[in-house]
Design an enzyme around this catalytic site. Structure first.
Site, PDB file in Angstrom:
ATOM      1  N   LYS A  22      34.083  62.731  33.521  1.00 23.48           N
ATOM      2  CA  LYS A  22      33.975  61.488  34.292  1.00 23.48           C
ATOM      3  C   LYS A  22      34.911  61.521  35.499  1.00 23.48           C
ATOM      4  O   LYS A  22      34.522  61.175  36.611  1.00 23.48           O
ATOM      5  CB  LYS A  22      34.334  60.292  33.393  1.00 23.48           C
ATOM      6  CG  LYS A  22      34.583  59.005  34.167  1.00 23.48           C
ATOM      7  CD  LYS A  22      35.085  57.871  33.286  1.00 23.48           C
ATOM      8  CE  LYS A  22      36.547  57.892  32.951  1.00 23.48           C
ATOM      9  NZ  LYS A  22      37.473  57.264  33.903  1.00 23.48           N
ATOM     10  N   ASN A  23      36.157  61.950  35.261  1.00 24.80           N
ATOM     11  CA  ASN A  23      37.158  61.875  36.334  1.00 24.80           C
ATOM     12  C   ASN A  23      37.020  62.992  37.373  1.00 24.80           C
ATOM     13  O   ASN A  23      37.741  63.000  38.365  1.00 24.80           O
ATOM     14  CB  ASN A  23      38.572  61.850  35.746  1.00 24.80           C
ATOM     15  CG  ASN A  23      38.859  60.506  35.096  1.00 24.80           C
ATOM     16  OD1 ASN A  23      38.075  59.551  35.249  1.00 24.80           O
ATOM     17  ND2 ASN A  23      39.948  60.420  34.364  1.00 24.80           N
ATOM     18  N   ARG A  94      38.460  50.864  39.075  1.00 26.75           N
ATOM     19  CA  ARG A  94      39.511  51.210  40.039  1.00 26.75           C
ATOM     20  C   ARG A  94      39.135  52.406  40.904  1.00 26.75           C
ATOM     21  O   ARG A  94      39.557  52.519  42.051  1.00 26.75           O
ATOM     22  CB  ARG A  94      40.800  51.547  39.306  1.00 26.75           C
ATOM     23  CG  ARG A  94      41.474  50.402  38.634  1.00 26.75           C
ATOM     24  CD  ARG A  94      42.776  50.892  38.059  1.00 26.75           C
ATOM     25  NE  ARG A  94      43.525  51.648  39.044  1.00 26.75           N
ATOM     26  CZ  ARG A  94      44.314  51.113  39.947  1.00 26.75           C
ATOM     27  NH1 ARG A  94      44.522  49.823  39.978  1.00 26.75           N
ATOM     28  NH2 ARG A  94      44.931  51.874  40.826  1.00 26.75           N
ATOM     29  N   CYS A 118      45.654  46.762  36.062  1.00 26.37           N
ATOM     30  CA  CYS A 118      44.706  46.852  34.962  1.00 26.37           C
ATOM     31  C   CYS A 118      45.481  46.923  33.662  1.00 26.37           C
ATOM     32  O   CYS A 118      46.710  46.885  33.669  1.00 26.37           O
ATOM     33  CB  CYS A 118      43.776  48.048  35.124  1.00 26.37           C
ATOM     34  SG  CYS A 118      44.573  49.603  34.827  1.00 26.37           S
ATOM     35  N   ARG A 123      49.583  50.058  38.656  1.00 24.48           N
ATOM     36  CA  ARG A 123      48.769  51.043  39.365  1.00 24.48           C
ATOM     37  C   ARG A 123      48.580  50.745  40.864  1.00 24.48           C
ATOM     38  O   ARG A 123      47.460  50.497  41.333  1.00 24.48           O
ATOM     39  CB  ARG A 123      47.421  51.225  38.660  1.00 24.48           C
ATOM     40  CG  ARG A 123      47.589  51.682  37.225  1.00 24.48           C
ATOM     41  CD  ARG A 123      46.297  51.885  36.521  1.00 24.48           C
ATOM     42  NE  ARG A 123      45.643  53.130  36.875  1.00 24.48           N
ATOM     43  CZ  ARG A 123      44.462  53.509  36.386  1.00 24.48           C
ATOM     44  NH1 ARG A 123      43.826  52.730  35.547  1.00 24.48           N
ATOM     45  NH2 ARG A 123      43.922  54.651  36.732  1.00 24.48           N
ATOM     46  N   PRO A 124      49.675  50.795  41.617  1.00 25.01           N
ATOM     47  CA  PRO A 124      49.554  50.578  43.059  1.00 25.01           C
ATOM     48  C   PRO A 124      48.843  51.742  43.753  1.00 25.01           C
ATOM     49  O   PRO A 124      48.666  52.807  43.164  1.00 25.01           O
ATOM     50  CB  PRO A 124      51.016  50.498  43.529  1.00 25.01           C
ATOM     51  CG  PRO A 124      51.816  51.194  42.482  1.00 25.01           C
ATOM     52  CD  PRO A 124      51.055  51.094  41.195  1.00 25.01           C
ATOM     53  N   ASP A 126      49.903  52.586  47.008  1.00 26.36           N
ATOM     54  CA  ASP A 126      50.737  52.771  48.202  1.00 26.36           C
ATOM     55  C   ASP A 126      50.688  54.209  48.730  1.00 26.36           C
ATOM     56  O   ASP A 126      50.729  54.437  49.935  1.00 26.36           O
ATOM     57  CB  ASP A 126      52.192  52.371  47.899  1.00 26.36           C
ATOM     58  CG  ASP A 126      52.750  53.134  46.702  1.00 26.36           C
ATOM     59  OD1 ASP A 126      52.169  53.025  45.603  1.00 26.36           O
ATOM     60  OD2 ASP A 126      53.753  53.851  46.870  1.00 26.36           O
ATOM     61  N   ASP A 316      45.854  60.542  29.114  1.00 24.52           N
ATOM     62  CA  ASP A 316      44.540  60.105  28.620  1.00 24.52           C
ATOM     63  C   ASP A 316      44.261  60.583  27.196  1.00 24.52           C
ATOM     64  O   ASP A 316      43.222  60.230  26.624  1.00 24.52           O
ATOM     65  CB  ASP A 316      43.425  60.596  29.560  1.00 24.52           C
ATOM     66  CG  ASP A 316      43.414  59.829  30.874  1.00 24.52           C
ATOM     67  OD1 ASP A 316      44.078  58.783  30.962  1.00 24.52           O
ATOM     68  OD2 ASP A 316      42.746  60.290  31.816  1.00 24.52           O
ATOM     69  N   ARG A 408      32.277  53.075  29.421  1.00 20.91           N
ATOM     70  CA  ARG A 408      32.657  53.459  30.783  1.00 20.91           C
ATOM     71  C   ARG A 408      32.848  54.968  30.889  1.00 20.91           C
ATOM     72  O   ARG A 408      32.686  55.532  31.975  1.00 20.91           O
ATOM     73  CB  ARG A 408      33.970  52.771  31.184  1.00 20.91           C
ATOM     74  CG  ARG A 408      33.838  51.284  31.409  1.00 20.91           C
ATOM     75  CD  ARG A 408      35.144  50.738  31.952  1.00 20.91           C
ATOM     76  NE  ARG A 408      35.687  51.700  32.904  1.00 20.91           N
ATOM     77  CZ  ARG A 408      36.979  51.910  33.109  1.00 20.91           C
ATOM     78  NH1 ARG A 408      37.875  51.224  32.472  1.00 20.91           N
ATOM     79  NH2 ARG A 408      37.387  52.812  33.977  1.00 20.91           N
TER      80      ARG A 408
HETATM   81  N1  EPU Z   1      51.017  55.602  41.474  1.00 23.41           N
HETATM   82  C1  EPU Z   1      51.737  54.888  42.389  1.00 23.41           C
HETATM   83  N2  EPU Z   1      51.261  54.772  43.668  1.00 23.41           N
HETATM   84  C2  EPU Z   1      50.085  55.323  44.057  1.00 23.41           C
HETATM   85  C3  EPU Z   1      49.335  56.052  43.118  1.00 23.41           C
HETATM   86  C4  EPU Z   1      49.831  56.176  41.821  1.00 23.41           C
HETATM   87  O1  EPU Z   1      52.811  54.355  42.072  1.00 23.41           O
HETATM   88  O2  EPU Z   1      49.703  55.173  45.224  1.00 23.41           O
HETATM   89  C5  EPU Z   1      51.512  55.768  40.100  1.00 23.41           C
HETATM   90  C6  EPU Z   1      50.620  55.099  39.052  1.00 23.41           C
HETATM   91  O3  EPU Z   1      50.881  53.727  38.948  1.00 23.41           O
HETATM   92  C7  EPU Z   1      50.950  55.886  37.813  1.00 23.41           C
HETATM   93  C8  EPU Z   1      51.195  57.310  38.369  1.00 23.41           C
HETATM   94  O4  EPU Z   1      51.450  57.145  39.750  1.00 23.41           O
HETATM   95  O5  EPU Z   1      52.128  55.404  37.240  1.00 23.41           O
HETATM   96  C9  EPU Z   1      50.032  58.277  38.211  1.00 23.41           C
HETATM   97  O6  EPU Z   1      48.813  57.629  38.504  1.00 23.41           O
HETATM   98  P1  EPU Z   1      47.579  58.361  39.179  1.00 23.41           P
HETATM   99  O7  EPU Z   1      47.448  57.893  40.577  1.00 23.41           O
HETATM  100  O8  EPU Z   1      47.658  59.831  38.952  1.00 23.41           O
HETATM  101  O9  EPU Z   1      46.378  57.761  38.335  1.00 23.41           O
HETATM  102  P2  EPU Z   1      44.932  57.479  38.897  1.00 23.41           P
HETATM  103  O10 EPU Z   1      44.608  58.489  39.913  1.00 23.41           O
HETATM  104  O11 EPU Z   1      44.787  56.046  39.228  1.00 23.41           O
HETATM  105  C10 EPU Z   1      43.665  59.066  37.231  1.00 23.41           C
HETATM  106  C11 EPU Z   1      42.600  58.917  36.201  1.00 23.41           C
HETATM  107  C12 EPU Z   1      43.157  58.160  35.000  1.00 23.41           C
HETATM  108  C13 EPU Z   1      44.341  58.964  34.453  1.00 23.41           C
HETATM  109  C14 EPU Z   1      45.378  59.190  35.562  1.00 23.41           C
HETATM  110  C15 EPU Z   1      46.543  60.065  35.132  1.00 23.41           C
HETATM  111  C16 EPU Z   1      40.579  58.858  37.529  1.00 23.41           C
HETATM  112  C17 EPU Z   1      39.422  58.096  38.042  1.00 23.41           C
HETATM  113  N3  EPU Z   1      41.463  58.192  36.775  1.00 23.41           N
HETATM  114  O12 EPU Z   1      44.055  57.735  37.595  1.00 23.41           O
HETATM  115  O13 EPU Z   1      42.129  58.112  34.029  1.00 23.41           O
HETATM  116  O14 EPU Z   1      44.933  58.275  33.381  1.00 23.41           O
HETATM  117  O15 EPU Z   1      44.749  59.804  36.697  1.00 23.41           O
HETATM  118  O16 EPU Z   1      46.104  61.302  34.723  1.00 23.41           O
HETATM  119  O17 EPU Z   1      40.687  60.060  37.777  1.00 23.41           O
HETATM  120  C18 EPU Z   1      40.909  57.239  32.216  1.00 23.41           C
HETATM  121  O18 EPU Z   1      40.026  58.072  32.470  1.00 23.41           O
HETATM  122  O19 EPU Z   1      40.926  56.552  31.160  1.00 23.41           O
HETATM  123  C19 EPU Z   1      41.996  57.041  33.171  1.00 23.41           C
HETATM  124  C20 EPU Z   1      42.782  55.959  33.181  1.00 23.41           C
END
Ligand code: EPU
Length: 433
Positions: A22-23, A94, A118, A123-124, A126, A316, A408
């Site tokens: 999925k991801n 998201r 969420c 999950r910002p 920035d 995950d 999902r």
């Molecule tokens: N973060 C920030 N600022 C940003 C981006 C991230 O502070 O601009 C923080 C997040 O809040 C978190 C950390 O950095 O604490 C890592 O988050 P990341 O951005 O890597 O997560 P994501 O890209 O939003 C993806 C997967 C998630 C998975 C995470 C971590 C997708 C669509 N989603 O999320 O998958 O948990 O990486 O591996 O690829 C799931 O499939 O159930 C799921 C939540």
């Protein structure tokens, strides 16, 4: 709302094929916004998030159709009023934020609803925004929307808007942040260097797709990615990588239920952190080519885990591992370092008889406990998977409410569990608003 009825205890036995990730599929769909010609994607899991992303692409002018085993995406020009990812679509997923980079790169502008927090944390985004600014974008956040505009690349009002290559260091490795910036950089003028990138296999898969479309990318899968911008991208045919989290869930299920499961058509290297743990806690683990066999040996030992960005133990799979530890002898300390609020499954596991204390980002599981069926509530995708596993190990009937979370991200879960010998019934109910 649909729910699952699980008749436990079950012993998972047999063979199961990993669905496409999925991801990895979600950013692959977003990448179709960059294409100048059709893109055919195979092994796209038929799960709800993919349906949502298709709706979003459709809204943004990229129609798609099923053709044989592929989903084919036909690039178009977004109508002026449609060049935005609206709240109604973003709020349910998201990952819609993955449209921000490609829209800004391809059309010079994007308007994407802010994803908001969420269940698993704030999950910002920035880092996504700061990265786009480093490529010259002008970013405004107003009325719950992010508006991004690329700089004009020539003089005069008619000059095209185009991002320009730059250097950006992520404050932390972010998966979708890295993917968004990669998709922004491929069409930028000049070279972009991205540092402290996420190294998840899904980032590598996106880079392979973009390269097949004509992008020039070096270093995907490492901390530093260099992108030499090209004026336009063509189409491609691409197979999505296997879902390591889905596959890993069934392997944990094999260890937890004392069963014997072979996961087929998987990528064992991507599952290394889980496989090491499963062996450490006493399961038999055998890898042969693209197959992984995990068998329970009767006795499970506790072992500590701390989640971390790839190649660490994936967040995950943390919830599923916690379910496993309820049946292991000893105390297991499970630390969640990626998200700040990802233990919502703990009170639900307690309803099944688990003994788990949570203090901040650390859960301590006291095992082994006999689990007994009960009513539990799914709170997010992976928490739901953990409850399904615990329900399989529990004696009696477990009802899992709100399994729309599972839908999902898990393709045909009850069917796959049925093939592995478990009795899991879906009871239909109306969808929530
Ligand atoms: N973060 C920030 N600022 C940003 C981006 C991230 O502070 O601009 C923080 C997040 O809040 C978190 C950390 O950095 O604490 C890592 O988050 P990341 O951005 O890597 O997560 P994501 O890209 O939003 C993806 C997967 C998630 C998975 C995470 C971590 C997708 C669509 N989603 O999320 O998958 O948990 O990486 O591996 O690829 C799931 O499939 O159930 C799921 C939540």
């Amino acid at each position: 709302m649909d729910r699952f009825l699980i008749h436990g205890p079950a012993t998972l036995r047999g063979r199961v094929r990993a669905s496409g990730a999925k991801n990895a599929a979600l950013p692959a769909l977003a990448a179709c916004l960059l294409a100048g010609e059709p893109v055919a994607l195979t092994r796209v899991p038929r799960v709800r998030d993919i349906g949502t992303m298709r709706k979003l692409l459709d809204h943004l002018g990229v129609a798609s159709e099923e053709r044989g085993d592929a989903l084919v995406f036909h690039p178009g020009t977004p109508a002026e009023e449609n060049g935005e990812a609206p709240y109604e679509l973003v709020k349910t997923m998201r990952a819609s934020v993955l449209s921000l980079g490609p829209l800004t790169a391809r059309w010079g502008r994007a308007r994407v609803s802010l994803p908001g927090g969420c269940a698993i944390g704030v999950r910002p985004i920035d880092q996504h925004l700061a990265g786009l600014e480093a490529l010259g974008a002008d970013i405004h956040v107003a009325g719950g929307y992010v508006e991004a505009r690329a700089p004009r690349s020539g003089s005069g009002a008619g000059a095209a808007r185009r991002l320009r290559g730059g250097r950006f260091r992520f404050a932390m490795p972010t998966v979708t942040g890295t993917e968004n910036l990669l998709m922004a950089a491929v069409l930028a003028d000049g070279t972009t260097v991205l540092e402290n990138c996420a190294r998840e296999p899904e980032v590598g898969d996106l880079a392979r797709l973009l390269s097949a479309m004509g992008a020039r990318i070096e270093g995907a899968g490492t901390e530093t990615i260099t992108v030499h911008g090209v004026p336009e991208l063509g189409g491609a045919r691409h197979e999505v990588i296997p879902d390591r989290i889905e596959g890993g869930t069934y392997l944990v299920g094999a260890a937890l239920t004392g069963g014997d499961v072979t996961l087929e058509d998987a990528e064992p290297a991507d599952l290394a952190p889980l496989l090491e743990k499963l062996a450490e806690v006493g399961a038999t683990v055998e890898v042969s080519g693209r197959s992984i066999r995990v068998a329970g040996t009767g006795e499970l030992r506790s072992a500590d885990v701390a989640t971390a960005p790839h190649p660490g133990f994936p967040t995950d799979l943390q919830a599923q591992y916690l379910a496993l530890m309820t049946r292991a002898t000893g105390v297991a300390t499970v630390s969640e370092t990626v998200f700040e609020n990802r233990f919502q499954h703990v009170p639900e596991l307690a309803r099944l008889g688990a003994v788990i204390e949570v203090a901040g980002p650390v859960a301590r599981v006291h095992g082994p406990t006999e689990l007994a069926g009960a009513h539990v509530m799914a709170t997010d995708l992976r928490a739901s998977a953990c409850l399904v596993l615990a329900g399989l190990a529990a004696h009696g009937e477990t009802t899992i409410h709100r399994i729309y979370h599972l839908d999902r991200g898990y393709e045909r879960m009850e069917g796959k569990l049925h093939d592995l010998g478990a009795t899991v019934e879906r009871v239909r109910g109306p969808m929530p608003d």
